[in-house]
Motif scaffolding. Structure first.
Motif, mmCIF file in Angstrom:
data_model
loop_
_atom_site.group_PDB
_atom_site.id
_atom_site.type_symbol
_atom_site.label_atom_id
_atom_site.label_comp_id
_atom_site.label_asym_id
_atom_site.label_seq_id
_atom_site.Cartn_x
_atom_site.Cartn_y
_atom_site.Cartn_z
ATOM 1 N N GLY A 17 50.857 41.566 32.049
ATOM 2 C CA GLY A 17 49.588 40.919 31.750
ATOM 3 C C GLY A 17 48.567 41.217 32.829
ATOM 4 O O GLY A 17 48.767 42.109 33.678
ATOM 5 N N PRO A 18 47.433 40.498 32.856
ATOM 6 C CA PRO A 18 46.375 40.750 33.842
ATOM 7 C C PRO A 18 46.893 40.668 35.272
ATOM 8 O O PRO A 18 47.651 39.762 35.624
ATOM 9 N N LEU A 19 46.448 41.621 36.101
ATOM 10 C CA LEU A 19 46.901 41.701 37.494
ATOM 11 C C LEU A 19 45.724 42.012 38.409
ATOM 12 O O LEU A 19 44.786 42.715 38.026
ATOM 13 N N THR A 20 45.788 41.490 39.617
ATOM 14 C CA THR A 20 44.820 41.901 40.630
ATOM 15 C C THR A 20 45.176 43.305 41.101
ATOM 16 O O THR A 20 46.303 43.779 40.912
ATOM 17 N N ARG A 21 44.223 43.942 41.745
ATOM 18 C CA ARG A 21 44.500 45.291 42.261
ATOM 19 C C ARG A 21 45.614 45.257 43.305
ATOM 20 O O ARG A 21 46.441 46.165 43.375
ATOM 21 N N GLY A 22 45.620 44.195 44.112
ATOM 22 C CA GLY A 22 46.666 44.092 45.120
ATOM 23 C C GLY A 22 48.047 44.006 44.511
ATOM 24 O O GLY A 22 48.982 44.683 44.946
ATOM 25 N N ARG A 23 48.195 43.155 43.490
ATOM 26 C CA ARG A 23 49.487 43.007 42.829
ATOM 27 C C ARG A 23 49.863 44.277 42.090
ATOM 28 O O ARG A 23 51.032 44.700 42.094
ATOM 29 N N LEU A 24 48.872 44.921 41.466
ATOM 30 C CA LEU A 24 49.129 46.167 40.740
ATOM 31 C C LEU A 24 49.569 47.261 41.705
ATOM 32 O O LEU A 24 50.483 48.047 41.406
ATOM 33 N N LEU A 49 39.970 46.659 31.294
ATOM 34 C CA LEU A 49 38.795 45.832 31.575
ATOM 35 C C LEU A 49 38.986 45.111 32.902
ATOM 36 O O LEU A 49 40.115 44.738 33.251
ATOM 37 N N ALA A 50 37.893 44.905 33.626
ATOM 38 C CA ALA A 50 37.924 44.162 34.892
ATOM 39 C C ALA A 50 37.102 42.889 34.737
ATOM 40 O O ALA A 50 36.016 42.897 34.143
ATOM 41 N N SER A 51 37.624 41.780 35.281
ATOM 42 C CA SER A 51 36.907 40.509 35.191
ATOM 43 C C SER A 51 37.318 39.618 36.357
ATOM 44 O O SER A 51 38.307 39.880 37.044
ATOM 45 N N VAL A 52 36.533 38.562 36.565
ATOM 46 C CA VAL A 52 36.856 37.564 37.584
ATOM 47 C C VAL A 52 36.986 36.223 36.877
ATOM 48 O O VAL A 52 36.002 35.703 36.357
ATOM 49 N N PRO A 53 38.203 35.661 36.796
ATOM 50 C CA PRO A 53 38.404 34.385 36.106
ATOM 51 C C PRO A 53 37.551 33.274 36.724
ATOM 52 O O PRO A 53 37.276 33.269 37.927
ATOM 53 N N GLN A 54 37.128 32.318 35.894
ATOM 54 C CA GLN A 54 36.287 31.220 36.359
ATOM 55 C C GLN A 54 36.938 30.431 37.489
ATOM 56 O O GLN A 54 36.271 30.012 38.433
ATOM 57 N N ALA A 55 38.242 30.239 37.412
ATOM 58 C CA ALA A 55 38.941 29.468 38.457
ATOM 59 C C ALA A 55 38.810 30.146 39.810
ATOM 60 O O ALA A 55 38.696 29.488 40.856
ATOM 61 N N ARG A 60 35.893 29.785 47.493
ATOM 62 C CA ARG A 60 35.106 30.465 48.507
ATOM 63 C C ARG A 60 35.675 31.839 48.798
ATOM 64 O O ARG A 60 36.835 32.114 48.546
ATOM 65 N N GLY A 61 34.859 32.675 49.380
ATOM 66 C CA GLY A 61 35.308 34.007 49.730
ATOM 67 C C GLY A 61 35.034 35.005 48.616
ATOM 68 O O GLY A 61 34.518 34.672 47.546
ATOM 69 N N ARG A 62 35.389 36.228 48.880
ATOM 70 C CA ARG A 62 35.170 37.305 47.915
ATOM 71 C C ARG A 62 36.120 37.129 46.728
ATOM 72 O O ARG A 62 37.332 37.044 46.914
ATOM 73 N N PRO A 63 35.599 37.059 45.479
ATOM 74 C CA PRO A 63 36.478 36.849 44.326
ATOM 75 C C PRO A 63 37.396 38.035 44.089
ATOM 76 O O PRO A 63 37.027 39.187 44.298
ATOM 77 N N ALA A 64 38.621 37.744 43.662
ATOM 78 C CA ALA A 64 39.606 38.789 43.369
ATOM 79 C C ALA A 64 39.468 39.230 41.914
ATOM 80 O O ALA A 64 39.613 38.427 40.997
ATOM 81 N N GLU A 65 39.163 40.487 41.724
ATOM 82 C CA GLU A 65 38.998 41.043 40.382
ATOM 83 C C GLU A 65 40.357 41.191 39.711
ATOM 84 O O GLU A 65 41.344 41.567 40.346
ATOM 85 N N VAL A 66 40.401 40.875 38.425
ATOM 86 C CA VAL A 66 41.645 40.978 37.656
ATOM 87 C C VAL A 66 41.491 42.085 36.620
ATOM 88 O O VAL A 66 40.453 42.178 35.947
ATOM 89 N N LEU A 67 42.514 42.906 36.514
ATOM 90 C CA LEU A 67 42.509 44.018 35.565
ATOM 91 C C LEU A 67 43.416 43.687 34.391
ATOM 92 O O LEU A 67 44.486 43.099 34.569
ATOM 93 N N ALA A 68 42.995 44.065 33.205
ATOM 94 C CA ALA A 68 43.783 43.805 31.999
ATOM 95 C C ALA A 68 43.554 44.926 30.993
ATOM 96 O O ALA A 68 42.526 45.622 31.036
#
Length: 382
Positions: A17-24, A49-55, A60-68
């Motif tokens: 399922g959706p993963l951050t670049r770090g986890r991927l 697709l790349a997105s940043v979940p609302q949660a 704070r801090g730079r949001p972690a982009e999620v890939l799906a």
């Protein structure tokens, strides 16, 4: 796919399922630079697709982009128009085979009806996405006579146009048996082999060659017409116009006719299968004789092309697995032994869906190395 690591990334996104670049990156083992390039390509192609979940946005801090995976990326379809059935296979954006389907029909059914049937099967396989332009490409496999005239080209061109009109995308066409050869090297009995000879014993007899990992068509697209190698110059007339071709002794019809001519019980394949199962000597003798002819032809072909693996498939093998013993014995008796090992003879691993799966690979040869075991576990191939 423009990068060789793309299928690995797509497979991980499909599996987890959706993963951050770090986890991927951790799951794929790719360096940050390589992963960045792979993801950039997949984003450009629309497969991811790349997105940043609302949660995450609320933190704070730079949001972690999620890939799906992009659910709208569409499927690649493989269609085989067989003599009396339509078979369809579908591959998703992660290069995974998501399913196969088939439906029998009469041998005289019109081509527009067959194409409509293929569309209905494909639409069901892909969850109705065909209605929203969810097709990235289509490959088509067809059985046909050898190119003794323009008949094959005209018919294939007409079917390709019907498919293009119905599905809304171009549909390259190739011989079903040749496509089955390609599929067996990607997912089937010859997975990973680089030099493979495939022979299909069906209502016609044909085959294909994979040389150095690539499908070989020959200078004029006629490679693989093994069924029209002469085995008996004084034999029965063949559909191709010659006499005594391998097809006249080893096709389904030829074997059934031979059984009937000597008083055997077989009127169709199920009856022949039952006769073999009951130990009927006539049936076993006829099948062994056909297998011997096939084995001798394969021995000669081995001398010419030197395959690593020989795969034999088709309805005759599925109904009469005993034919493989005769083929292997005759091949071993007639093949000249060289310094290396003899080619292995294996039954098809993909059964009746080999050509449809090969039509998928025809459109996009760079697929993930899904094994036959995984296809079986997923219920894609029985």
């Amino acid at each position: 796919m423009t990068t060789r690591h793309g299928p690995r990334v797509l497979h991980l996104l499909r599996k987890h399922g959706p993963l951050t670049r770090g986890r991927l990156g951790a799951l794929s083992g790719l360096s940050r630079t390589t992963l960045y390039d792979v993801v950039a390509t997949l984003l450009d192609e629309g497969a991811v697709l790349a997105s940043v979940p609302q949660a995450i946005l609320r933190k704070r801090g730079r949001p972690a982009e999620v890939l799906a995976l992009n659910p709208e990326a569409g499927h690649v379809l493989g269609i085989e128009f067989a003599r009396d059935a339509v078979r369809v296979a579908a591959m998703d954006a992660s290069h995974e085979i998501v399913g196969t389907a088939h439906e029998p029909h009469g041998v005289d059914v019109a081509w527009p009806v067959r194409v409509d049937l293929a569309w209905r099967l494909a639409d069901a396989l892909t969850g109705g996405t065909l209605r929203s332009d969810g097709v990235n490409g289509i490959g088509v496999g067809m059985a046909g006579p050898p190119e003794r005239s323009s008949l094959l080209t005209v018919r294939h061109g007409g079917v390709a146009e019907l498919v293009r009109e119905r599905f809304g995308t171009r549909a390259p066409v190739d011989h079903a048996a040749r496509l089955a050869a390609l599929a067996e090297t990607v997912w089937g009995a010859a997975t990973g082999a680089q030099d493979v000879l495939y022979l299909r014993l069906s209502h016609d007899v044909g085959g294909g060659l994979v040389v150095a990992g690539r499908l070989h068509r020959g200078a004029h697209g006629t490679a693989g017409q093994f069924g029209h190698i002469t085995v008996d110059a004084d034999g029965a007339p063949c559909e191709c116009g010659k006499t005594g071709c391998l097809e006249t002794v080893a096709s389904v019809g030829a074997v059934l006719n031979a059984c009937r001519s000597v008083g055997g019980p077989a009127m169709d394949l199920p009856e022949l299968e039952a006769a073999l199962g009951s130990g009927d000597r006539t049936a076993h003798s006829v099948v062994a004789r056909a297998g011997a002819q096939v084995g001798r032809v394969l021995a000669d072909l081995c001398h010419a092309v030197g395959p690593d693996v020989i795969v034999v498939g088709g309805e005759l093998v599925a109904a009469c697995p005993a034919v493989m013993e005769s083929i292997a014995h005759e091949l071993a008796s007639h093949a000249v032994r060289g310094p290396g090992p003899q080619p292995e003879v294996r039954s098809s691993g993909l059964g009746s869906f080999a050509a449809a799966l090969g039509a998928v690979a025809l459109h996009r040869q760079r697929t993930s190395p899904t094994s036959l075991r995984r296809l079986v576990e997923a219920g894609v191939v029985a």
